[in-house]
Enzyme design. Structure first.
Site, PDB file in Angstrom:
ATOM      1  CB  CYS A   1      -4.262  -4.162  -3.768  1.00  0.00           C
ATOM      2  SG  CYS A   1      -3.897  -2.924  -2.511  1.00  0.00           S
ATOM      3  CB  ILE A   2      -6.308   0.167  -4.816  1.00  0.00           C
ATOM      4  CG1 ILE A   2      -7.294   1.315  -5.049  1.00  0.00           C
ATOM      5  CG2 ILE A   2      -4.982   0.426  -5.534  1.00  0.00           C
ATOM      6  CD1 ILE A   2      -8.597   1.203  -4.278  1.00  0.00           C
TER       7      ILE A   2
END
Length: 217
Positions: A135-136
């Protein structure tokens, strides 16, 4: 049995770990015949968000205590993690990665990574042990390492440009796939940067865990 460190950043996508990503990661580790060893920083969250309306809430919450909700209490302070007791490390996403494990959400390419996470990640890398970020969370990698990495956060152009400004090589990647920097044993996947539902997220996360397990050998 392999021991895979999992670093969480709270509980809930807007101010902590993305719960689906964390749970899928723990399940995939177990299904690959390994043991997850969970950690989180013992400090206050950057902020507290109402997950019904996305608005800020008053008060403080502790990252470790909130993350313990996901792990049913089986979690340790990140400061106690030792690279020589782990075979790999995986970091799920959620805004907690960009707020509590770093300040990427507010500082972008000038961000600073949590000192304990940075030290653990570097120690594992120096021992040639694999890393998985999703994800991030991969946005922290260029601030941990001082050499170029091949990583992905999916296909978001603005975030990709920030990562490249930080010195990374961003590789566009669909939700159901992974990017592997073979030279450095680092695996990344977009997860909820692109996923529309839990099934979308699961495919890439399961691939990430499986590749990390292979790289442990």
């Amino acid at each position: 049995m392999k021991k895979i460190g999992v670093v969480l950043s709270g509980c809930g996508v807007y101010d902590g770990s993305e719960i689906h990503e964390a749970v899928i990661t723990l399940l995939a580790i177990a299904r690959n015949g390994a043991r997850a060893v969970c950690f989180a920083p013992d400090k206050s969250q950057s902020d507290v968000i109402n997950h019904l309306d996305g608005e800020s809430m008053a008060g403080e919450r502790n990252v470790l205590l909130e993350a313990a909700r996901i792990t049913r209490g089986d979690i340790q302070p990140l400061a106690s993690a030792r690279a020589d007791e782990l075979d790999a490390l995986i970091v799920p996403g959620g805004f907690g990665a960009a707020k509590n494990l770093s300040n990427f959400a507010s500082q972008g390419n000038e961000c600073v990574v949590d000192a304990d996470l940075k030290a653990l990640t570097l120690a594992l890398h120096h021992a040639r042990k694999p890393l998985g970020f999703m994800c991030i969370a991969p946005a922290m990698l260029p601030k941990i390492f001082d050499f170029p990495l091949r990583i992905t956060i999916g296909t978001d152009i603005d975030t990709a440009e920030v990562l490249e400004a930080m010195g990374a090589e961003h590789v566009p990647c669909p939700v159901d796939d992974i990017v592997v920097d073979e030279d450095h044993k680092i695996v990344t996947t977009p997860a909820y940067m692109l996923a529309q539902n839990i099934a979308d997220a699961a495919t890439g996360i399961e691939k990430l865990v499986a590749r990390v397990m292979v790289l442990c050998e």
